[in-house]
Design an enzyme around this catalytic site. Sequence first.
Site, PDB file in Angstrom:
ATOM      1  N   HIS A  13       0.833  -1.212   0.000  1.00  0.00           N
ATOM      2  CA  HIS A  13       0.000   0.000   0.000  1.00  0.00           C
ATOM      3  C   HIS A  13       0.870   1.265   0.000  1.00  0.00           C
ATOM      4  O   HIS A  13       1.814   1.371   0.793  1.00  0.00           O
ATOM      5  CB  HIS A  13      -0.904   0.024   1.231  1.00  0.00           C
ATOM      6  N   GLY A 214     -10.198  -2.089   2.925  1.00  0.00           N
ATOM      7  CA  GLY A 214     -11.003  -1.478   3.986  1.00  0.00           C
ATOM      8  C   GLY A 214     -11.513  -2.510   4.981  1.00  0.00           C
ATOM      9  O   GLY A 214     -11.028  -3.641   5.014  1.00  0.00           O
ATOM     10  N   GLU A 244      -9.031 -11.908   5.758  1.00  0.00           N
ATOM     11  CA  GLU A 244      -8.089 -11.262   6.676  1.00  0.00           C
ATOM     12  C   GLU A 244      -8.827 -11.047   7.997  1.00  0.00           C
ATOM     13  O   GLU A 244      -8.548 -11.717   8.992  1.00  0.00           O
ATOM     14  CB  GLU A 244      -7.608  -9.924   6.083  1.00  0.00           C
TER      15      GLU A 244
HETATM   16 ZN   LIG Z   1      -3.436  -4.834   2.185  1.00  0.00          ZN
END
Ligand SMILES: [Zn+2]
Length: 359
Positions: A13, A214, A244
């Site tokens: 990211h 998100g 996740e």
């Molecule tokens: Zn990620």
Amino acid sequence: MLDDHYLCELHLHLDGSLPIETIKYLAEQEPGSTLPDTDTNILKSRFSVPEDCKDLNEYLEKFDLPLSLLQTEEAISYAVKSIGHTEEALGVDYVEIRFAPQLHLKKGLTQRQVIEAAADSAVFFNADHSTKIRLILCCMRGDDNHEANMETVRLAAEFMNDSDLIHSSGHATDNESVENSNPLGQSASSYKKVFIPSAKGQSLPVIAGIDLAGAEALYPTENFADIFSLAKELNVPFTIHAGEAAGPESIWTAVRFGAKRIGHGIAAVQDEQLMRYLADNNIVLEICPTSNINTKIVQNYAELPIKKFLKMGITVTINSDNMTVSNTDIIREFGALSGSGLTYEEKLIILKNAENSWL
Ligand SMILES: [Zn+2]
């Protein structure tokens, strides 16, 4: 450390990976904004999670300031280049950097301007460096940003698929100049599509595809079917953060949508049938070990089901996720896993997997 093998980073990211020196520089450009401490170590502790990071919330707080600094074309361009330099110093050959255009509009930029700034920067960087950058555009989980997400998909398609307009960086080296030639003589800001020559001798659009990022636990993957049916319709490849903070059902949904890759995907270990499906269909898992420890998905590196996934034949890759927030990089990720029992042969398989799994 990794011999002569091609080193690729597929899950990184932009906002979570800004070098501290870049954060300092960008903060100095903000009128009236000063960082309270200029000592690099003190700043590091401010932008990286502590080893005893409590949870995902504490993790996500670390993104606020870096993101607030990435609200102009100059800052976005500088940030992409900085990460390219960091990856080059690490020996990374190829990196897909991801960011959500809709999170960079606080000072009046449009999504298109954000993407152009990042894409331009990547093209300029690629022309002069052995490390090659491509970009993934993130859509965001939420309940009030449907149109912004759809716009991201449409822009990704436009940047990737409009072959009428080929952009020139103006900085192409000799052997790259053919790929980057600019038949229409356009200015850098008017392109719709950019290509980079890859080490495989192919030309690829610098925009690689899209992602969904998100709060997975708050906004289930199934809520975002529209985004991915549009992406499929427009031939935009995609990866989805799934498995996740949520369970295997999130990964099932992502693969039903047509995801080629899954961000994290750790929860697959809870579902034998899913693991077989991932293996049989060559779905790639972008595993980010230190990030998963930071957010308490696992307690330590040995607890990650990497060996199990490999044994099942799943295409596992290893990535940094957020170099600054997690205080890591791709070399350290491999180092930590080696210390927890990953063998040399397994490491080579993972490297090959990443090389074969570009979006
Ligand atoms: Zn990620």
